[in-house]
Each structure stands twice: as C-alpha cells, then as structure tokens.
Design a protein around this motif. Structure first.
Motif, PDB file in Angstrom:
ATOM      1  N   SER A 154      -4.747  -4.984  -8.511  1.00 48.87           N
ATOM      2  CA  SER A 154      -4.230  -3.698  -8.041  1.00 48.87           C
ATOM      3  C   SER A 154      -5.293  -2.603  -8.167  1.00 48.87           C
ATOM      4  O   SER A 154      -6.212  -2.685  -8.987  1.00 48.87           O
ATOM      5  CB  SER A 154      -2.986  -3.299  -8.836  1.00 48.87           C
ATOM      6  N   HIS A 155      -5.129  -1.546  -7.340  1.00 48.98           N
ATOM      7  CA  HIS A 155      -6.090  -0.445  -7.308  1.00 48.98           C
ATOM      8  C   HIS A 155      -5.312   0.865  -7.295  1.00 48.98           C
ATOM      9  O   HIS A 155      -4.591   1.147  -6.339  1.00 48.98           O
ATOM     10  CB  HIS A 155      -6.976  -0.559  -6.075  1.00 48.98           C
ATOM     11  N   VAL A 156      -5.453   1.650  -8.353  1.00 50.10           N
ATOM     12  CA  VAL A 156      -4.776   2.940  -8.485  1.00 50.10           C
ATOM     13  C   VAL A 156      -5.837   4.030  -8.447  1.00 50.10           C
ATOM     14  O   VAL A 156      -6.712   4.089  -9.319  1.00 50.10           O
ATOM     15  CB  VAL A 156      -3.978   3.015  -9.805  1.00 50.10           C
ATOM     16  N   LYS A 157      -5.778   4.915  -7.444  1.00 51.17           N
ATOM     17  CA  LYS A 157      -6.854   5.882  -7.247  1.00 51.17           C
ATOM     18  C   LYS A 157      -6.617   7.212  -7.955  1.00 51.17           C
ATOM     19  O   LYS A 157      -7.530   8.016  -8.057  1.00 51.17           O
ATOM     20  CB  LYS A 157      -7.062   6.118  -5.755  1.00 51.17           C
ATOM     21  N   GLY A 209      -2.811   5.230  -3.263  1.00 50.57           N
ATOM     22  CA  GLY A 209      -3.729   6.317  -2.956  1.00 50.57           C
ATOM     23  C   GLY A 209      -3.662   7.430  -3.976  1.00 50.57           C
ATOM     24  O   GLY A 209      -4.592   8.222  -4.114  1.00 50.57           O
ATOM     25  N   ARG A 239       0.850  -1.188   0.000  1.00 53.00           N
ATOM     26  CA  ARG A 239       0.000   0.000   0.000  1.00 53.00           C
ATOM     27  C   ARG A 239       0.884   1.236   0.000  1.00 53.00           C
ATOM     28  O   ARG A 239       1.800   1.336   0.812  1.00 53.00           O
ATOM     29  CB  ARG A 239      -0.930   0.034   1.221  1.00 53.00           C
ATOM     30  N   ASP A 266      -1.239  -6.704  -7.090  1.00 54.71           N
ATOM     31  CA  ASP A 266      -2.172  -6.662  -5.958  1.00 54.71           C
ATOM     32  C   ASP A 266      -1.782  -5.554  -4.979  1.00 54.71           C
ATOM     33  O   ASP A 266      -1.662  -5.766  -3.777  1.00 54.71           O
ATOM     34  CB  ASP A 266      -2.193  -8.019  -5.249  1.00 54.71           C
ATOM     35  N   THR A 267      -1.581  -4.361  -5.510  1.00 52.30           N
ATOM     36  CA  THR A 267      -1.101  -3.214  -4.743  1.00 52.30           C
ATOM     37  C   THR A 267      -2.114  -2.079  -4.804  1.00 52.30           C
ATOM     38  O   THR A 267      -2.741  -1.857  -5.845  1.00 52.30           O
ATOM     39  CB  THR A 267       0.252  -2.737  -5.308  1.00 52.30           C
ATOM     40  N   ASP A 268      -2.260  -1.342  -3.698  1.00 55.66           N
ATOM     41  CA  ASP A 268      -3.144  -0.180  -3.641  1.00 55.66           C
ATOM     42  C   ASP A 268      -2.328   1.097  -3.628  1.00 55.66           C
ATOM     43  O   ASP A 268      -1.437   1.265  -2.777  1.00 55.66           O
ATOM     44  CB  ASP A 268      -4.008  -0.225  -2.384  1.00 55.66           C
TER      45      ASP A 268
END
Length: 225
Positions: free
Chosen positions: A150-153, A134, A114, A130-132
């Motif tokens: 993975s989640h890229v905001k 912010g 994260r 599988d990384t977030d």
C-alpha cells in the motif's frame, strides 16, 4: 473550423470533462437501503436509515448514509463515500475520486483500490491491502493496518480522544495498534497525539514519526502483544 467540426469538438470535450456517473439518476431515501446494480450508472445515493450496496462495476457520484454501512464489490467507481454509524468495505480495484469517511465504523479497502484523497474514522479500524491513497489516514481510537504494497501519500494522524470537544468514555483501553506492512510506503508525517504501538516492516518506508517509537519487524505479520 466549420460549424459541424466545432460541434463535434465541443461534444468530445464535454464527454471528457464530465464523469460518466454524473449522468445517472440520484436516489434519496429516509428509511431503507439502496442497491447500485452491477455495471449501472447512478448519480448521488443518499439514505438516512439504511445501508448502501454497490455491486460490481457500479458507477456513481457520492454515497452517503447516517445509520448504515457501505459495501462495495469489485471495480466500483465513485466520488465521496461517507457514513456516521456503519463501516465501509470495498472490494478489489475500487476507484474513489474523493474521500472515504465514517465516524463509528471500520474501513477496509482491498487490493488494487485507489482513493484520490484520504480515509478517516473516529471509532473503528482501518485496513488497506495494496491500496493507494492520495491523502492521509486519520483516526482517534482505531487500529490501522497499511498492508502489503500500500501507498499512503498524506501521512497518518491519530488524534486525542477529546480533541474536538467530545469524550469517548471508553474506560481503560489498549493503545491503538498501527502497522505498516511489507513493501508499504507512508509519505508525510506520522503524528500520534495519544499512546499507540507502532510496528513498521523492515521493507517499508515511512516519513518522520512524532509521539511514538517505531518497532521494526521482518516477519510477514507483526509480533503479537
């Protein structure tokens, strides 16, 4: 409230408000590598000519070098990580309470990691598993893989090579390859100021795209080109 109770309350509040790594010792070098030992606490780690090694479960403030890479094992916890000439590679479940930045080097973040803000490089690939994030991803000439889960905001931004007044003089290069993999999410805009090849998995979700055409794929990995 008695003085004793007030003192206890203030002590608890201070412990919550102050990160544990802020209590560690700073290390500052000109020449030489730095190693943060497993499970230990540090303040800021800085060197000019040398790499920074973060062993498993190390906690620290900022880690910064000029000529050298930063390599972290599993479960490290830091604030900002930055280098100029070198890559940054972190193991599983890394926690970065800031950003990850390099100029000439790649970035790789493994499963469960994260990052509170974003990831950026000029010349080098960026890979997430599988990384977030912010924040977002920024680069000029590197490939980007937003890997499975993975989640890229903060979106993705690929800049022109000479946007900041420098020229890379790389000759004829293939366009950067941008991959948004299975079950990945990229919130925000995907803005491309130069030619790229953009692959997006059928199960992925992305924001608006400017400057590129989406090529969809359904296999575990994108087509070879």
């Amino acid at each position: 409230m008695t003085r004793t109770r007030l003192a206890i309350a203030l002590a608890v509040l201070a412990a919550v408000a102050t990160p544990a790594f802020a209590q560690g010792q700073d290390i500052d070098k000109v020449n030489g590598s730095i190693t943060a030992e497993a499970g230990q606490q540090y303040g800021d780690l800085e060197t000019v000519n040398g790499s920074i090694h973060l062993e498993a479960r190390a906690r620290l403030g900022d880690a910064e070098t000029v000529n050298g890479g930063i390599k972290g094992a599993d479960d490290i916890h830091s604030r900002d990580l930055s280098t100029v000439n070198g890559g940054i590679r972190l193991g599983e479940r890394a926690q970065v309470d800031g950003s990850v930045e390099t100029v000439n080097g790649s970035v790789f973040l493994d499963r469960g990691s994260r990052v509170s803000r974003g990831v950026s490089t000029v010349n080098g690939a960026i890979g997430l598993v599988d990384t977030d994030l912010g924040g977002g991803i920024e680069t000029v000439s590197g490939d980007i893989t937003v890997g499975v889960g993975s989640h890229v905001k903060g979106g993705i931004h690929v800049e022109k090579p000479n946007r900041h007044g420098f020229s890379l003089h790389m000759g004829k290069q293939r366009p950067p390859k941008i991959v948004v993999g299975p079950d990945a999410v990229v919130e925000g805009a995907l803005v491309f100021e130069r030619e790229v090849t953009l692959y997006v998995h059928d199960s992925a979700r992305i924001g608006t795209v400017t400057g590129a055409t989406v090529v969809r794929f359904s296999t575990p990995t994108p087509p070879q080109r």
